[in-house]
Design an enzyme around this catalytic site. Structure first.
Site, short mmCIF file in Angstrom:
data_model
loop_
_atom_site.label_atom_id
_atom_site.label_comp_id
_atom_site.label_asym_id
_atom_site.label_seq_id
_atom_site.Cartn_x
_atom_site.Cartn_y
_atom_site.Cartn_z
N LYS A 170 -8.08 -1.95 -9.07
CA LYS A 170 -8.64 -2.69 -7.94
C LYS A 170 -9.91 -2.00 -7.45
O LYS A 170 -9.95 -0.78 -7.34
CB LYS A 170 -7.62 -2.77 -6.81
CG LYS A 170 -8.01 -3.66 -5.64
CD LYS A 170 -6.86 -3.79 -4.67
CE LYS A 170 -7.18 -4.75 -3.55
NZ LYS A 170 -8.26 -4.24 -2.66
N THR B 21 -6.22 1.61 -6.68
CA THR B 21 -7.44 1.28 -5.96
C THR B 21 -8.43 2.44 -6.08
O THR B 21 -8.11 3.57 -5.74
CB THR B 21 -7.14 1.01 -4.48
OG1 THR B 21 -6.19 -0.07 -4.38
CG2 THR B 21 -8.40 0.63 -3.73
N HIS C 143 -13.31 -3.61 -1.18
CA HIS C 143 -12.44 -3.02 -0.15
C HIS C 143 -12.65 -3.72 1.19
O HIS C 143 -12.65 -3.10 2.26
CB HIS C 143 -12.71 -1.52 0.00
CG HIS C 143 -11.46 -0.72 0.25
ND1 HIS C 143 -10.93 0.13 -0.66
CD2 HIS C 143 -10.62 -0.67 1.32
CE1 HIS C 143 -9.84 0.70 -0.19
NE2 HIS C 143 -9.64 0.22 1.03
N SER D 139 0.82 -1.21 0.00
CA SER D 139 0.00 0.00 0.00
C SER D 139 0.86 1.26 0.00
O SER D 139 1.90 1.32 0.65
CB SER D 139 -0.91 0.00 1.23
OG SER D 139 -1.60 1.23 1.36
N TYR E 181 -3.56 5.14 -4.33
CA TYR E 181 -4.83 5.83 -4.43
C TYR E 181 -4.60 7.09 -5.27
O TYR E 181 -3.46 7.46 -5.55
CB TYR E 181 -5.36 6.22 -3.04
CG TYR E 181 -5.68 5.04 -2.17
CD1 TYR E 181 -6.85 4.30 -2.36
CD2 TYR E 181 -4.84 4.67 -1.13
CE1 TYR E 181 -7.16 3.23 -1.54
CE2 TYR E 181 -5.15 3.59 -0.30
CZ TYR E 181 -6.31 2.88 -0.52
OH TYR E 181 -6.61 1.81 0.29
#
Length: 400
Positions: A256, A158, A280, A110, A132
């Site tokens: 994603k 994502t 999520h 992440s 993100y």
């Protein structure tokens, strides 16, 4: 083989040990879902509605689980899903990366992780960097280029997040940073978990609530909430934005958070290498069905154009087999490996991966399949209404 102090035989046992070892706030952060938790619960429950059609003779002596995802050869169809700032273990994502490497698989890291991308790729060269849409294009590209320079093999974007953090059972308090005031506030919880506290004291560390992968060169890493604030203030991306990032990255690229076939088609149109069918982990729009329920329609829409992965609710190797039989190339796991790490550090993560690998092998044997690539929907008993949306708590749907 029964569980022992250093080994557990199910993911459920790892979760029980995690609950006993972690401070309440840390544990609650791992298990929380949005609002009522309808989607969170359905992610797991849906797998129990799928049955198997086993065979009993002429079964294969050897079963092959290896596959290839996002340009990487992996030993079995399970990948570590990216999760944000971890206060589970002092070694954090580096320990997870080592465990994944030992198991012969990849890790998704992440951009909100607690360990820098450079340390994670050193521990596991099969690292996929997750982002993100935070900041302007220059900042986003800067992070992608840093990941590429560090050796990341693929980029994951994502998109499934609505910024709703409501939890009907109460969100665990997360401090901006662990200063003296915050440490005094959480001290009673930590003192009730002496093993957890001792692990951090031995390493002379405290849980790091900063996000080093979001920092520009020569810039101090922002806190989790600082990064979250920048994310909330960033204009929402368009498909053209995602196309631009895919072109700038120039390598394997995953979108994603897909739950709708239309979005799957858009991801294919912009040239995505792979998509992850994911809600999520039940932390986006509550009332969204389990990701395994959405998988068949997405595979039907784009399964011949992009690699389709499934993320959410995996607790057993048989769950992996069910997802692959319905068309997934592989699955991504989140809570399962975090519970393993809470239970026994790096060895606990490897323990979880070994449990899943063994369960996959057992299911392949029972189904008479010599390879995961031989699995088909006909290996499963799928209820006619399986793809329905989850019902509200208590059973019957409320009238409109």
């Amino acid at each position: 083989m029964a569980s022992s102090r250093e080994w557990f035989e199910t993911v459920a046992e790892a979760q029980r040990r995690a609950k006993r070892r972690l401070p309440k706030s840390v544990y609650m952060a791992l298990v929380a879902g949005a609002e009522q938790g309808l989607t969170l619960d359905d992610n797991v429950k849906a797998f129990s509605e799928l049955g198997f059609r086993p065979h009993i003779a002429d079964l294969p002596q050897h079963r092959d689980q290896s596959t290839r995802v996002l340009g990487q050869d992996i030993s079995f169809p399970v990948i570590i899903s990216p999760t944000g700032v971890q206060a589970v273990d002092p070694d954090g994502e580096v320990a997870v990366a080592r465990a994944a490497a030992a198991a012969g698989t990849a890790i998704g890291l992440s951009s909100f992780a607690s360990k820098p991308i450079e340390d994670v790729t050193e521990a596991n060269p099969q690292t996929f960097f997750q982002m993100y849409w935070v900041g302007d294009r220059d900042r986003i590209l800067q992070r992608a280029e840093r990941a590429k320079k560090a050796g990341a093999k693929a980029l994951i974007v994502t998109l499934d997040w609505t910024f709703a953090t409501r939890r009907d059972w109460g969100s665990p308090p997360i401090p901006e940073r662990l200063d003296l005031k915050a440490m005094l506030r959480f001290a009673p919880e930590a003192l009730l978990r002496p093993q957890y506290l001792a692990d951090w004291i031995r390493r002379r560390q405290i849980p790091d609530l900063t996000t080093p992968n979001l920092a520009a060169p020569e810039e101090e890493a922002p806190t989790f909430f600082g990064a979250y604030g920048e994310w909330m203030g960033t204009p929402l991306p368009t498909w053209e934005d995602i196309r631009w990032l895919r072109q700038e990255w120039g390598g394997p690229f995953m979108v994603k958070g897909i739950m709708h076939p239309d979005d799957a088609r858009r991801a294919a149109d912009i040239g995505a290498t792979a998509i992850s069918v994911s809600n999520h982990g039940g932390n986006n729009l509550d009332g969204t069905p389990a990701s395994i329920r959405a998988l068949p329609a997405v595979v039907d829409a784009v399964g011949d154009q992009v690699e389709v992965l499934q993320d959410g609710g995996i607790r057993r190797g048989s769950d992996v087999v069910k997802a692959v039989a319905l068309g997934a190339k592989a699955v991504m796991i989140g809570r399962a490996y975090l519970w393993g790490m809470a239970a026994n550090g790096e060895a606990g993560v490897k323990n979880v991966l070994d449990i899943l690998r063994s369960g996959i092998d057992e299911a392949l044997l029972g189904l008479g399949r010599a390879s995961i690539h031989e699995l088909v929907p006909g290996d499963l008993i799928v209820p006619p209404d399986f793809t329905r949306a989850p019902q509200p708590a208590g059973g019957a749907a409320h009238p409109s």
